[in-house]
Enzyme design. Structure first.
Site, mmCIF file in Angstrom:
data_model
loop_
_atom_site.group_PDB
_atom_site.id
_atom_site.type_symbol
_atom_site.label_atom_id
_atom_site.label_comp_id
_atom_site.label_asym_id
_atom_site.label_seq_id
_atom_site.Cartn_x
_atom_site.Cartn_y
_atom_site.Cartn_z
ATOM 1 N N VAL A 25 -22.317 31.419 51.122
ATOM 2 C CA VAL A 25 -22.911 32.734 50.812
ATOM 3 C C VAL A 25 -23.098 32.913 49.305
ATOM 4 C CG1 VAL A 25 -22.670 35.225 51.103
ATOM 5 C CG2 VAL A 25 -21.894 33.695 52.907
ATOM 6 N N ALA A 44 -35.190 46.903 41.285
ATOM 7 C CA ALA A 44 -33.967 47.540 40.768
ATOM 8 C C ALA A 44 -34.247 48.374 39.530
ATOM 9 C CB ALA A 44 -32.921 46.473 40.450
ATOM 10 N N VAL A 143 -21.919 42.301 58.333
ATOM 11 C CA VAL A 143 -22.265 42.408 59.754
ATOM 12 C C VAL A 143 -23.664 41.863 60.003
ATOM 13 C CG1 VAL A 143 -22.506 43.950 61.736
ATOM 14 C CG2 VAL A 143 -20.849 44.498 59.943
ATOM 15 N N ASP A 212 -14.031 37.375 64.765
ATOM 16 C CA ASP A 212 -15.071 37.732 63.786
ATOM 17 C C ASP A 212 -15.983 38.831 64.345
ATOM 18 O OD1 ASP A 212 -16.775 36.954 61.300
ATOM 19 O OD2 ASP A 212 -18.186 36.837 62.973
ATOM 20 N N LYS A 216 -16.628 42.761 63.021
ATOM 21 C CA LYS A 216 -17.948 43.391 62.806
ATOM 22 C C LYS A 216 -18.110 44.636 63.671
ATOM 23 C CE LYS A 216 -19.980 38.933 61.610
ATOM 24 N NZ LYS A 216 -20.490 37.681 62.178
HETATM 25 P P1 NDP Z 1 -17.293 29.072 51.915
HETATM 26 O O1 NDP Z 1 -16.010 28.456 52.386
HETATM 27 O O2 NDP Z 1 -18.535 28.307 52.037
HETATM 28 O O3 NDP Z 1 -17.138 29.486 50.376
HETATM 29 C C1 NDP Z 1 -15.979 30.085 49.882
HETATM 30 C C2 NDP Z 1 -16.017 30.027 48.359
HETATM 31 O O4 NDP Z 1 -14.835 30.640 47.854
HETATM 32 C C3 NDP Z 1 -16.043 28.616 47.787
HETATM 33 O O5 NDP Z 1 -16.868 28.558 46.656
HETATM 34 C C4 NDP Z 1 -14.592 28.338 47.392
HETATM 35 O O6 NDP Z 1 -14.478 27.496 46.264
HETATM 36 C C5 NDP Z 1 -14.110 29.730 47.022
HETATM 37 N N1 NDP Z 1 -12.702 29.868 47.338
HETATM 38 C C6 NDP Z 1 -12.115 29.688 48.539
HETATM 39 N N2 NDP Z 1 -10.795 29.904 48.462
HETATM 40 C C7 NDP Z 1 -10.537 30.208 47.174
HETATM 41 C C8 NDP Z 1 -9.375 30.502 46.445
HETATM 42 N N3 NDP Z 1 -8.199 30.516 47.051
HETATM 43 N N4 NDP Z 1 -9.490 30.792 45.132
HETATM 44 C C9 NDP Z 1 -10.698 30.782 44.538
HETATM 45 N N5 NDP Z 1 -11.847 30.496 45.162
HETATM 46 C C10 NDP Z 1 -11.765 30.200 46.453
HETATM 47 O O7 NDP Z 1 -17.385 30.467 52.673
HETATM 48 P P2 NDP Z 1 -18.703 31.272 53.048
HETATM 49 O O8 NDP Z 1 -19.605 31.326 51.891
HETATM 50 O O9 NDP Z 1 -19.210 30.785 54.339
HETATM 51 O O10 NDP Z 1 -18.095 32.719 53.351
HETATM 52 C C11 NDP Z 1 -17.742 33.601 52.320
HETATM 53 C C12 NDP Z 1 -17.565 34.987 52.917
HETATM 54 O O11 NDP Z 1 -18.786 35.416 53.506
HETATM 55 C C13 NDP Z 1 -16.525 35.060 54.048
HETATM 56 O O12 NDP Z 1 -15.890 36.301 53.979
HETATM 57 C C14 NDP Z 1 -17.380 34.987 55.311
HETATM 58 O O13 NDP Z 1 -16.774 35.604 56.411
HETATM 59 C C15 NDP Z 1 -18.598 35.756 54.875
HETATM 60 N N6 NDP Z 1 -19.836 35.476 55.567
HETATM 61 C C16 NDP Z 1 -20.234 34.192 55.773
HETATM 62 C C17 NDP Z 1 -21.459 33.929 56.354
HETATM 63 C C18 NDP Z 1 -21.954 32.547 56.571
HETATM 64 O O14 NDP Z 1 -23.040 32.386 57.142
HETATM 65 N N7 NDP Z 1 -21.239 31.517 56.134
HETATM 66 C C19 NDP Z 1 -22.336 35.024 56.786
HETATM 67 C C20 NDP Z 1 -21.822 36.347 56.528
HETATM 68 C C21 NDP Z 1 -20.612 36.543 55.947
HETATM 69 P P3 NDP Z 1 -14.896 25.948 46.339
HETATM 70 O O15 NDP Z 1 -16.367 25.949 46.633
HETATM 71 O O16 NDP Z 1 -14.587 25.378 44.996
HETATM 72 O O17 NDP Z 1 -14.090 25.361 47.451
HETATM 73 N N1 HSE Z 2 -19.141 33.008 61.080
HETATM 74 C C1 HSE Z 2 -20.039 34.104 61.129
HETATM 75 C C2 HSE Z 2 -20.964 33.947 62.313
HETATM 76 C C3 HSE Z 2 -20.815 34.193 59.851
HETATM 77 O O1 HSE Z 2 -21.055 32.842 62.844
HETATM 78 O O2 HSE Z 2 -21.587 34.910 62.726
HETATM 79 C C4 HSE Z 2 -21.681 35.424 59.768
HETATM 80 O O3 HSE Z 2 -20.929 36.576 59.682
#
Ligand code: NDP
Ligand code: HSE
Length: 448
Positions: A25, A44, A143, A212, A216
């Site tokens: 994300v 914006a 969501v 999850d 939502k």
């Molecule tokens: P990822 O695992 O892809 O990314 C997480 C990021 O956070 C990485 O850059 C990671 O660093 C960093 N990170 C993780 N743990 C730590 C820590 N302890 N300290 C510092 N940095 C940390 O997750 P997503 O992008 O998939 O998800 C992020 C959020 O978005 C979550 O809350 C998820 O539920 C939500 N979300 C995800 C969606 C999706 O499609 N994936 C859709 C909608 C919401 P590094 O890269 O160096 O490991």
């Molecule tokens: N893990 C979530 C899903 C990401 O599959 O819908 C989006 O919130």
């Protein structure tokens, strides 16, 4: 861009944004901000610039261009930077994320998050802190990925009394069910693909066990009904027990199995439940496939409205995060009292006393699959048990006896019944000597 507008935009200072987490994300957000920088600035009224971002591992290759962004492993370097006015929390989880979000709020930063677990479990505390500090917490991306469902309910439907909403709100589960049904693929194999595509949570149990989706639904119910976030009251079932056999039987009866989140005003309170559900194949929701999400909302004035789009993935989720960022930039000069309330209703008007119904008091039609001994009188015993509890049968399907077997699968569709009565019926049916193994129960919704 029009030269005058460009001059005007360049003359105002860019708003500085810090990002915590550059995974799926975070990268999607940075890519959208970079790719559409001009359009975004025009909307914006000022350019938006990402100046700092924190990650866990600096050596990891990024799926976004980080030139011009100071990368750090210390998230406090981002939130402590006095020039950064907006912090996007895109790390996930509820421990570090909660700590960082509250710390950012204490420093007077506006916060954007895609973290549904955080909002569902700690949103009441976070919004109270934000109101005290007069900052905004945006959570559109939390969501249904790219679908602007928070904005639609909170603002577009603000004139309505929302009666119910039903959604496919977990992309990973929908992707798995679709691939199992269409291609006969194995559950574990499809889950691995969902992880590789960046759809799944860091811990995919949250997706496949329905947690999850429950996070939502908690958020949707709060903004639809004006109630506090109450994750602990949601009935949660995931897709791990859905079999290819039940999918095939459902199709033969004109239904499709979808994982739904359902929030409905009932007679004595609100139903909040997340579970696999049979939906008539002719309904649009039954045909929402793959990672796509859909939310159907029924308002008293507008009637039925349906919102559809990608439920997960880098760019679609980035789209929602960026929309929140733009909203915050536009609101920077607005009197905080005139902002859209976080949970749609004024904080002092949230109805904390509106009860959430225990699952036993909710009502649904059901699909039952049992393994019955193939001899006269067995089905009569089953129907008697149902009849004694006032449960009417809508349809029945009995499969042929396989050579060498003594029991046959029998599928029953019932009319709407209170969950507690169905629990009793299932216990009584399972106690019959002619029934082998547990009875499979799936709920059904006609969505009419
Ligand atoms: P990822 O695992 O892809 O990314 C997480 C990021 O956070 C990485 O850059 C990671 O660093 C960093 N990170 C993780 N743990 C730590 C820590 N302890 N300290 C510092 N940095 C940390 O997750 P997503 O992008 O998939 O998800 C992020 C959020 O978005 C979550 O809350 C998820 O539920 C939500 N979300 C995800 C969606 C999706 O499609 N994936 C859709 C909608 C919401 P590094 O890269 O160096 O490991
Ligand atoms: N893990 C979530 C899903 C990401 O599959 O819908 C989006 O919130």
């Amino acid at each position: 861009m029009n030269a005058n507008l460009e001059d005007a935009l360049n003359s105002v200072q860019a708003v500085q944004l810090g990002i915590l987490g550059l995974g799926t994300v975070g990268s999607g957000t940075l890519n959208v901000l970079t790719r559409n920088a001009d359009e975004i600035a025009r909307r914006a009224g000022r350019p938006i610039r990402v100046t700092r971002a924190s990650v866990r591992d600096l050596s990891r290759a990024r799926l976004c261009d980080t030139s011009g962004v100071a990368l750090t492993t210390d998230p406090y370097e981002v939130i402590d930077d006095p020039k950064i006015r907006i912090v996007a929390e895109l790390i996930g989880g509820t421990t570090l994320a909660r700590e960082l979000v509250l710390a950012a709020i204490r420093r007077g930063k506006h916060v954007i998050t895609a973290n549904k677990a955080l909002i569902a479990c700690h949103g009441n505390e976070i919004f109270a802190a934000a109101e005290k500090k007069r900052v905004i917490v945006g959570f559109e991306a939390a969501v249904a990925g790219g679908i602007p469902i928070i904005k639609a309910i909170r603002e577009g439907l603000a004139g309505n009394r929302i009666e119910w909403l039903v959604g496919i709100i977990n992309g990973t589960s929908n992707f798995i069910l679709t691939e199992m049904r269409d291609k006969g693929r194995a559950f574990g194999d499809v889950l691995k693909e969902a992880q590789a595509r960046g759809y799944a949570e860091a811990d995919p149990t949250l997706d496949i066990e329905g947690i999850d989706a429950a996070h939502k639904l908690t958020i949707l119910a709060a903004i639809a009904f004006g109630i506090p976030l109450q994750y602990e009251c949601v009935h949660v079932e995931g897709i791990t027990k859905v079999t290819a056999q039940d999918m095939a039987f459902a199709e033969q009866l004109g239904y499709r199995i979808k994982h739904l989140g359902i929030a409905r005003r009932g007679v004595g309170g609100i139903e909040l439940r997340v579970h696999p559900t049979l939906v008539p194949v002719r309904r649009i929701v039954a045909n929402v496939d793959g990672v796509m999400n859909a939310v159907l909302v029924k308002g008293d004035a507008v009637g039925h409205t349906l919102y559809y789009g990608a439920g997960a993935g880098a760019d679609p989720t980035g789209s929602a995060v960026v929309a929140d960022i733009i909203d915050v930039v536009r609101a920077l000069t607005l009197d905080p009292k005139n902002r859209v309330p976080h949970l749609a209703f004024q904080p002092s008007s949230l109805a904390g006393s509106m009860p959430i119904l225990p699952m036993g008091q909710t009502e649904t039609a059901c699909y039952l699959r049992l393994h019955a001994e193939d001899r006269p009188g067995v089905l009569a015993d089953v129907t008697r048990i149902l009849g004694n509890l006032g449960i009417s049968i809508e349809a029945m399907l009995q499969k042929e006896l396989v050579k060498g077997e003594t029991h046959v699968p029998v599928i029953l569709l019932t009319q709407r019944v209170q969950e507690a009565a169905m629990d009793q019926a299932i216990a009584n049916i399972e106690a019959l000597p002619a029934i082998r193994g547990p009875v499979v129960r799936l709920r059904m919704e006609t969505l009419s």
